[in-house]
Structures are given as structure tokens and as C-alpha cells.
Design a protein around this motif. Structure first.
Motif, PDB file in Angstrom:
ATOM      1  N   ARG A  16     110.902  27.853 -13.154  1.00  0.00           N
ATOM      2  CA  ARG A  16     111.110  28.854 -14.214  1.00  0.00           C
ATOM      3  C   ARG A  16     111.695  28.212 -15.468  1.00  0.00           C
ATOM      4  NH1 ARG A  16     114.360  33.935 -12.701  1.00  0.00           N
ATOM      5  NH2 ARG A  16     115.921  32.375 -12.110  1.00  0.00           N
ATOM      6  N   LEU A  17     112.623  27.271 -15.280  1.00  0.00           N
ATOM      7  CA  LEU A  17     113.211  26.587 -16.430  1.00  0.00           C
ATOM      8  C   LEU A  17     112.160  25.754 -17.155  1.00  0.00           C
ATOM      9  CD1 LEU A  17     115.646  25.824 -18.153  1.00  0.00           C
ATOM     10  CD2 LEU A  17     116.194  24.047 -16.454  1.00  0.00           C
ATOM     11  N   ALA A  20     109.877  27.883 -19.270  1.00  0.00           N
ATOM     12  CA  ALA A  20     110.532  28.315 -20.510  1.00  0.00           C
ATOM     13  C   ALA A  20     110.531  27.187 -21.533  1.00  0.00           C
ATOM     14  CB  ALA A  20     111.959  28.774 -20.213  1.00  0.00           C
ATOM     15  N   ASP A 188     118.634  27.759 -15.056  1.00  0.00           N
ATOM     16  CA  ASP A 188     117.544  28.653 -14.671  1.00  0.00           C
ATOM     17  C   ASP A 188     118.035  30.034 -14.234  1.00  0.00           C
ATOM     18  OD1 ASP A 188     118.745  28.017 -12.305  1.00  0.00           O
ATOM     19  OD2 ASP A 188     116.920  27.319 -11.298  1.00  0.00           O
ATOM     20  N   SER A 190     118.753  33.883 -14.410  1.00  0.00           N
ATOM     21  CA  SER A 190     117.906  34.920 -15.000  1.00  0.00           C
ATOM     22  C   SER A 190     118.428  35.379 -16.354  1.00  0.00           C
ATOM     23  CB  SER A 190     117.803  36.116 -14.045  1.00  0.00           C
ATOM     24  OG  SER A 190     117.191  35.735 -12.836  1.00  0.00           O
ATOM     25  N   LEU A 193     117.550  32.770 -19.011  1.00  0.00           N
ATOM     26  CA  LEU A 193     116.131  32.719 -19.361  1.00  0.00           C
ATOM     27  C   LEU A 193     115.687  33.947 -20.138  1.00  0.00           C
ATOM     28  CD1 LEU A 193     114.656  31.222 -16.064  1.00  0.00           C
ATOM     29  CD2 LEU A 193     115.241  30.041 -18.187  1.00  0.00           C
ATOM     30  N   VAL A 196     116.704  33.347 -23.977  1.00  0.00           N
ATOM     31  CA  VAL A 196     116.315  32.069 -24.588  1.00  0.00           C
ATOM     32  C   VAL A 196     116.039  32.219 -26.083  1.00  0.00           C
ATOM     33  CG1 VAL A 196     114.414  30.428 -24.710  1.00  0.00           C
ATOM     34  CG2 VAL A 196     115.501  30.894 -22.529  1.00  0.00           C
TER      35      VAL A 196
END
Length: 254
Positions: A16-17, A20, A188, A190, A193, A196
Motif C-alpha cells: 500500500r505504501l 501511494a 503504511d 491507514s 495514507l 497523503v
């Protein structure tokens, strides 16, 4: 130098990181290269997460991955389909390409991990066309990402903007424009993210010098033979001559 291997890089961009990061850097890359229609593009290092951005308009897109890093197939294609491979395993100091054969080169996870930066940049200069351009993405020494080794940006040799500019000039490239990116912490979670965009907007406004990465575009500089000739500098020698009537004592000469 311990560099991240290709499996670590692929896993990061699958997280997920990493996704992004890819979205943010793609926006920056597109702002720097808004149109490369009809040009030949080479990604060196681990640039494949960003090359699809240009596939629809570039004449040709290739990826080159250094031997110590390793290589994975690219593009992977749709499930059930086999796409022709456009990636090669290379010695970054001896690229298997003719002189002046590429219009654009994108360096990602490459410059900071190179064993010999000067030799790699000389090869990049060689394969670029006379008006070719290079776009470098490197960790910012002043930023948080360079000091946390949980991501690929925490490995290798980070740079400050003046260091990167000087490196490009020494390698016969003319810096054109630069950007920063990744002001949000490398987490990472939630909440992080989801926010961001706010981190990036605030960071660019308040802490522009402390971005996680630096992006710099530079153009190949052609040096004419006449400019390469070094002018000889005449050195004058000065000899101490005694004035008439002046005697030099032995102690004066010791």
C-alpha cells in the motif's frame, strides 16, 4: 554498497505504501515530462513502476536493470497473456545500446545505488541523443525517507540539491528543472495514507527543502572540440637578486 534487490523493490511497489509512492511520483514525472510523443525512452535502475505512464505516447519504451540488483520480467501483461519482454539485465557501466540511440532516460533507484556514479553517467551521456534529457529520482539527504531503511529510498547514497546539481554538471549535463516529493512520513498506516495529499501540499509549502526525494531533469551538454583545448598557464619564476652593495649573510641563506 548494499542495494535493495529486485524482489525487495517489487514487493515494496506491491504494498500500500509503495502504491501511494508510485501515484505521487507519477504526477511529478508527468509535470516534468508532459509530452514525449515519438521519443525513445529508457528506464534504468528499477523504473518499471513509472514507465507505463509514457507507453501510450513514446515511440519505444525499454527497461534496463543492473546486474547486482537483478531483473524481473516486464511488462507482465494481462492474466493469461504473455507480453514480449522489454527489459534487459545490464552492466550499468557498459549499456548494450548504440551511441545517441535514446531520447529520454529515467533513473529510479539507480544513481544512489551505483558502484561507480561517474562511469554510469558517462554511459548515460553516450547513449543519449544530442538533445537528449535525463530525469533523476534520488533520496534527499535532508528528508526523512533517506534515514529509514524500511523503503528502497533508505538505501544507497542520498543527495542534497546542490550536490545533485554539481554532479550533473560534472557529468556534462545542464540541469533544467527540479522538484521535490514525498513529504509524508514513510508509514503504511491507514490514517497516513488517507492524508497523503494534505501532507504533500503542506510540505511543499512549508518544508520544501525536506522532501523525501529529489527529481531533477538535465539535458545532455555537447562540448565542442575547441572548448576542450586547455589553455596553458605560464608560470612566472621569481629569483631573489641582491641589490648593489647588499651582502647576503650565511644566516640569511640557511
Amino acid at each position: 554498497m548494499l542495494r535493495p534487490d529486485v524482489i525487495d523493490l517489487r514487493e515494496f511497489y506491491g504494498s500500500r505504501l509503495g502504491q501511494a509512492v508510485r501515484r505521487l511520483l507519477r504526477l511529478r514525472l508527468r509535470a516534468l515530462w508532459p509530452d514525449i510523443r515519438g521519443l525513445r525512452l529508457l528506464g534504468l535502475g528499477y523504473a518499471t513502476p513509472y514507465l507505463r505512464l509514457f507507453e501510450a505516447e513514446a515511440e519505444r519504451v525499454l527497461a534496463a536493470m543492473p546486474g547486482p540488483q537483478g531483473v524481473v520480467r516486464w511488462p507482465r501483461g494481462l492474466p493469461g497473456q504473455v507480453s514480449p519482454g522489454r527489459v534487459m539485465l545490464v552492466d550499468e557501466e557498459e549499456l548494450p545500446l548504440p551511441d545517441a540511440s535514446v531520447d529520454r532516460i529515467l533513473l529510479v533507484h539507480a544513481l544512489e545505488n551505483a558502484d561507480n556514479v561517474g562511469a554510469m553517467l558517462r554511459e548515460v551521456w553516450r547513449v543519449l541523443t544530442p538533445q537528449g534529457r535525463l530525469l533523476v529520482v534520488v533520496p534527499n539527504r535532508r528528508g526523512l525517507w533517506a534515514h529509514i531503511d524500511a523503503t528502497p529510498f533508505g538505501h544507497g547514497h542520498p543527495y542534497t540539491p546542490p550536490q545533485l546539481t554539481r554532479l550533473m554538471r560534472d557529468a556534462q549535463f545542464s540541469p533544467l528543472q527540479s522538484r521535490g516529493a514525498l513529504w509524508f512520513p514513510p508509514s503504511d498506516r491507514s490514517f497516513m495514507l488517507r492524508t497523503v495529499a494534505a501532507w504533500e501540499a503542506t510540505g511543499e509549502w512549508l518544508w520544501s527543502r525536506f522532501s523525501g526525494v529529489l527529481l531533477l531533469e538535465a539535458e545532455k551538454q555537447i562540448i565542442l572540440p575547441a572548448m576542450l583545448k586547455k589553455q596553458r598557464v605560464r608560470q612566472r619564476s621569481f629569483v631573489l637578486q641582491p641589490q648593489p652593495g647588499m651582502a647576503l649573510n650565511r644566516s640569511d641563506c640557511d
